[in-house]
Design a protein around this motif. Structure first.
Motif, PDB file in Angstrom:
ATOM      1  N   VAL A   3       0.835  -1.231   0.179  1.00 50.33           N
ATOM      2  CA  VAL A   3       0.095  -0.019  -0.101  1.00 50.33           C
ATOM      3  C   VAL A   3       0.936   1.205   0.197  1.00 50.33           C
ATOM      4  CG1 VAL A   3      -1.561   1.331   1.331  1.00 50.33           C
ATOM      5  CG2 VAL A   3      -2.031  -1.157   1.051  1.00 50.33           C
ATOM      6  N   LEU A   4       1.783   1.226   0.943  1.00 56.51           N
ATOM      7  CA  LEU A   4       2.716   2.435   0.842  1.00 56.51           C
ATOM      8  C   LEU A   4       3.376   2.718  -0.431  1.00 56.51           C
ATOM      9  CD1 LEU A   4       3.991   2.150   4.538  1.00 56.51           C
ATOM     10  CD2 LEU A   4       2.163   3.563   3.814  1.00 56.51           C
ATOM     11  N   ALA A   5       3.998   1.494  -1.257  1.00 58.58           N
ATOM     12  CA  ALA A   5       4.685   1.587  -2.233  1.00 58.58           C
ATOM     13  C   ALA A   5       3.714   2.188  -3.232  1.00 58.58           C
ATOM     14  CB  ALA A   5       5.070   0.356  -2.660  1.00 58.58           C
ATOM     15  N   GLU A   6       2.547   1.693  -3.522  1.00 57.30           N
ATOM     16  CA  GLU A   6       1.607   2.380  -4.358  1.00 57.30           C
ATOM     17  C   GLU A   6       1.576   3.693  -4.186  1.00 57.30           C
ATOM     18  OE1 GLU A   6      -1.286  -0.895  -6.290  1.00 57.30           O
ATOM     19  OE2 GLU A   6      -2.096   0.383  -4.823  1.00 57.30           O
ATOM     20  N   LEU A   7       1.313   4.280  -2.761  1.00 55.25           N
ATOM     21  CA  LEU A   7       0.960   5.868  -2.768  1.00 55.25           C
ATOM     22  C   LEU A   7       2.142   6.546  -3.190  1.00 55.25           C
ATOM     23  CD1 LEU A   7      -0.369   5.585   1.233  1.00 55.25           C
ATOM     24  CD2 LEU A   7      -1.446   6.176  -1.036  1.00 55.25           C
ATOM     25  N   SER A   8       3.525   5.950  -2.939  1.00 61.39           N
ATOM     26  CA  SER A   8       4.560   6.695  -3.433  1.00 61.39           C
ATOM     27  C   SER A   8       4.858   6.524  -4.903  1.00 61.39           C
ATOM     28  CB  SER A   8       5.940   6.133  -2.654  1.00 61.39           C
ATOM     29  OG  SER A   8       7.004   6.610  -3.125  1.00 61.39           O
ATOM     30  N   ASP A   9       4.541   5.397  -5.233  1.00 67.45           N
ATOM     31  CA  ASP A   9       4.962   5.265  -6.664  1.00 67.45           C
ATOM     32  C   ASP A   9       3.903   6.046  -7.804  1.00 67.45           C
ATOM     33  OD1 ASP A   9       7.034   3.755  -5.805  1.00 67.45           O
ATOM     34  OD2 ASP A   9       6.087   1.633  -6.499  1.00 67.45           O
ATOM     35  N   LEU A  10       2.759   5.872  -7.232  1.00 69.09           N
ATOM     36  CA  LEU A  10       1.672   6.518  -8.143  1.00 69.09           C
ATOM     37  C   LEU A  10       1.418   8.046  -7.777  1.00 69.09           C
ATOM     38  CD1 LEU A  10      -0.808   3.652  -7.948  1.00 69.09           C
ATOM     39  CD2 LEU A  10       0.636   4.134  -9.795  1.00 69.09           C
ATOM     40  N   GLY A  11       2.019   8.482  -6.777  1.00 64.49           N
ATOM     41  CA  GLY A  11       1.814   9.773  -6.382  1.00 64.49           C
ATOM     42  C   GLY A  11       0.381  10.313  -6.253  1.00 64.49           C
ATOM     43  N   ILE A  12      -0.315   9.282  -5.296  1.00 68.89           N
ATOM     44  CA  ILE A  12      -1.800   9.399  -4.933  1.00 68.89           C
ATOM     45  C   ILE A  12      -1.866  10.365  -3.631  1.00 68.89           C
ATOM     46  CG2 ILE A  12      -3.635   7.858  -4.162  1.00 68.89           C
ATOM     47  CD1 ILE A  12      -2.465   5.612  -4.990  1.00 68.89           C
ATOM     48  N   GLU A  13      -2.935  11.419  -4.132  1.00 69.43           N
ATOM     49  CA  GLU A  13      -3.276  12.413  -3.098  1.00 69.43           C
ATOM     50  C   GLU A  13      -4.220  11.438  -2.037  1.00 69.43           C
ATOM     51  OE1 GLU A  13      -4.896  17.032  -2.595  1.00 69.43           O
ATOM     52  OE2 GLU A  13      -4.708  15.863  -4.623  1.00 69.43           O
ATOM     53  N   ASN A  56     -15.154   3.022  -6.111  1.00 77.70           N
ATOM     54  CA  ASN A  56     -14.350   3.188  -7.407  1.00 77.70           C
ATOM     55  C   ASN A  56     -12.759   2.785  -7.003  1.00 77.70           C
ATOM     56  OD1 ASN A  56     -16.291   3.686  -9.103  1.00 77.70           O
ATOM     57  ND2 ASN A  56     -16.094   5.878  -8.729  1.00 77.70           N
ATOM     58  N   LEU A  57     -12.081   1.812  -7.730  1.00 81.02           N
ATOM     59  CA  LEU A  57     -10.415   1.757  -7.459  1.00 81.02           C
ATOM     60  C   LEU A  57      -9.812   3.177  -7.620  1.00 81.02           C
ATOM     61  CD1 LEU A  57      -9.765  -1.574  -9.005  1.00 81.02           C
ATOM     62  CD2 LEU A  57      -8.917  -0.913  -6.780  1.00 81.02           C
ATOM     63  N   VAL A  58      -8.855   3.436  -6.917  1.00 87.54           N
ATOM     64  CA  VAL A  58      -7.911   4.357  -7.364  1.00 87.54           C
ATOM     65  C   VAL A  58      -7.353   4.459  -8.566  1.00 87.54           C
ATOM     66  CG1 VAL A  58      -5.881   5.840  -6.505  1.00 87.54           C
ATOM     67  CG2 VAL A  58      -7.621   5.151  -4.675  1.00 87.54           C
ATOM     68  N   ASN A  59      -7.230   5.246  -9.602  1.00 88.32           N
ATOM     69  CA  ASN A  59      -6.503   4.993 -10.732  1.00 88.32           C
ATOM     70  C   ASN A  59      -5.164   4.598 -10.688  1.00 88.32           C
ATOM     71  OD1 ASN A  59      -6.554   5.248 -13.670  1.00 88.32           O
ATOM     72  ND2 ASN A  59      -5.557   7.309 -13.357  1.00 88.32           N
ATOM     73  N   GLY A  60      -4.850   3.382 -11.380  1.00 88.89           N
ATOM     74  CA  GLY A  60      -3.833   2.555 -11.348  1.00 88.89           C
ATOM     75  C   GLY A  60      -3.482   1.757 -10.481  1.00 88.89           C
ATOM     76  N   SER A  61      -4.209   1.675  -9.166  1.00 89.83           N
ATOM     77  CA  SER A  61      -4.010   1.104  -8.026  1.00 89.83           C
ATOM     78  C   SER A  61      -4.461  -0.461  -7.922  1.00 89.83           C
ATOM     79  CB  SER A  61      -4.478   1.620  -6.766  1.00 89.83           C
ATOM     80  OG  SER A  61      -4.434   0.868  -5.680  1.00 89.83           O
ATOM     81  N   LYS A  62      -3.855  -1.340  -7.432  1.00 86.51           N
ATOM     82  CA  LYS A  62      -4.300  -2.667  -7.060  1.00 86.51           C
ATOM     83  C   LYS A  62      -4.915  -2.735  -5.949  1.00 86.51           C
ATOM     84  CE  LYS A  62      -0.937  -4.953 -10.345  1.00 86.51           C
ATOM     85  NZ  LYS A  62       0.097  -5.904 -10.383  1.00 86.51           N
ATOM     86  N   PHE A  63      -4.666  -2.091  -4.812  1.00 87.34           N
ATOM     87  CA  PHE A  63      -5.032  -2.272  -3.535  1.00 87.34           C
ATOM     88  C   PHE A  63      -5.797  -1.076  -2.784  1.00 87.34           C
ATOM     89  CE2 PHE A  63      -0.594  -3.924  -4.369  1.00 87.34           C
ATOM     90  CZ  PHE A  63      -0.871  -5.204  -4.130  1.00 87.34           C
ATOM     91  N   LEU A  64      -6.034   0.021  -3.525  1.00 87.31           N
ATOM     92  CA  LEU A  64      -6.870   0.840  -2.805  1.00 87.31           C
ATOM     93  C   LEU A  64      -8.106   1.227  -3.567  1.00 87.31           C
ATOM     94  CD1 LEU A  64      -3.733   3.236  -2.259  1.00 87.31           C
ATOM     95  CD2 LEU A  64      -5.041   2.282  -0.396  1.00 87.31           C
TER      96      LEU A  64
END
Length: 430
Positions: free
Chosen positions: A291-301, A317-325
């Protein structure tokens, strides 16, 4: 007969199974997944078959002793019964054996052909079993499964016995904060059993957490609320019980509020908040990393991420580009969440103490997902960005109505009607 990877945690297991009066009976064993020590179905070739009965038995939705075609790993056989003479783990001892070369399948086929019923009992929590290693898996992966099993055991008890003779051989992971600035666990002083259980879990998982002594609703009264500037929202009425807030709900809110303040006081960027009645999902550490890696890699706000909650909407809705959020809709509970500094600023900045509402109603109000518009109107700025892990990473140890369920928020006195509080204040001024 007991396999080495079985953990019987119920001290009454053998006595209870004997009292069932069956020739062959097994205690239901849970694992860190869907694996267990019984089959609810068997194919014509005598292999495993998943049926509709499996999950209700596994998750104890239907409790009792259930006749099944296969039990293994922990089996009680009553050798006093004549039928037991028909049983064997050796295929050559059975007449016209047509199954595969496998000891537990041989045992089950022999019993089934001899009309000796096999029972698995789930009327109580009896114990746990490890998921078997696959051929290409390593001892390190087996160790992780062992941690998962121990964590699952601790969902039901604070007791995880360890022999003094074996203590020196047990190695625990080095503790850290999972890549966050801080991890806080909220616990009432009068719930030491929960504190002990969570501390044991942190030891098993390698989590360094600071314990926050929760604000106890039993110690609050109208006078102390006034001194703290706490005023319940006049319009609030519990959606289900149609009652005012309880002192326990106020104590719960204040406990979380004080944690939010710590974020701002210490300049933390991100923290994790856990309550003391959570059950961790298997591979919890690894999933937090994802989860933390996705937040960082995708620049999720984001401002707040639920790790555990009660979802009250059908679709998200899934967060755009995310598998876990996912973008969290209207939700209850504050079992566990990750909070950013921006989230803490918004929560504190909303000045909720002067119009207090239960914390799990407050969060969806600030994210503008709450259906009660009258309450939401009290907070004109509703821009809290709340996401949720999908699937969730923590769950409650007990649900409402289950044995062992305790609610310190529900089972506390009600706050006086707000109009009564206003009358008291006016009298004091006069």
């Amino acid at each position: 007969m007991l396999d080495a990877d079985v953990f019987l945690t119920n001290p009454s297991a053998i006595r209870n199974l004997i009292y069932k009066g069956h020739t062959i009976v097994a205690p239901l064993l849970r694992s860190d997944g869907m694996y267990s020590n019984f089959w609810a179905g068997m194919t014509a070739e005598h292999y495993y078959l998943r049926t509709e009965l499996y999950e209700p038995i596994l998750f104890r939705e239907k409790t009792g002793c259930h006749a099944v075609p296969m039990i293994h790993s922990a089996v009680l056989v009553d050798l006093r019964r004549l039928y037991s003479d028909r049983l064997s783990y050796k295929a050559e001892k059975l007449t016209r054996y047509d199954g595969p070369v496998d000891d537990i399948i041989t045992f089950a086929i022999g019993a089934n052909k001899s009309d000796v019923p096999l029972f698995v009992c789930n009327d109580d929590v009896y114990g746990f079993v490890m998921v078997p290693l696959e051929n290409d898996e390593t001892i390190a992966e087996d160790m992780q499964r062992l941690i998962n099993t121990k964590v699952e055991m601790l969902a039901f008890s604070d007791y995880l016995p360890l022999s003094n003779d074996l203590r020196e051989f047990v190695v625990y992971p080095e503790k850290d904060t999972l890549g966050l600035d801080r991890i806080y666990m909220i616990n009432l002083l009068r719930r030491p059993e929960r504190r002990k259980r969570m501390q044991t879990l942190f030891k098993e998982l390698g989590i360094r957490a600071e314990i926050i002594d929760a604000v106890d609703g039993r110690t609050l009264n109208e006078s102390s609320l006034k001194e703290s500037g706490v005023v319940p929202m006049p319009e609030y009425s519990d959606p289900y019980h149609k009652r005012p807030m309880t002192m326990g709900e106020i104590g719960c809110f204040l406990s979380h509020y004080f944690v939010w303040q710590k974020v701002l006081e210490h300049g933390y960027k991100s923290i994790m908040v856990l309550e003391d009645d959570v059950r961790f999902e298997p591979f919890f550490r690894q999933k937090v990393d994802y989860v933390l890696a996705e937040l960082s890699d995708l620049g999720i706000e984001w401002d707040l991420i639920y790790m555990g909650r009660k979802r009250l909407v059908k679709s998200e809705n899934l967060v755009n580009g995310s598998k876990f959020l996912v973008r969290a809709g209207y939700s209850y509970w504050t079992l566990g969440y990750i909070l950013s500094d921006s989230g803490a600023k918004k929560l504190i900045g909303a000045m909720p103490l002067g119009k207090l509402i239960p914390v799990d109603e407050f969060l969806p109000i600030l994210s503008d997902t709450h259906p009660e518009k009258q309450w939401a109107a009290q907070f004109p700025t509703r821009d809290l960005i709340i996401l949720s892990t999908n699937p969730l990473l923590v769950y409650p140890t007990h649900y409402t109505g289950e044995d062992g369920h305790i609610s310190d928020t529900e089972e506390s006195k009600l706050v006086q009607d707000t109009s009564t509080l206003m009358d008291l204040e006016n009298r004091e001024e006069l």
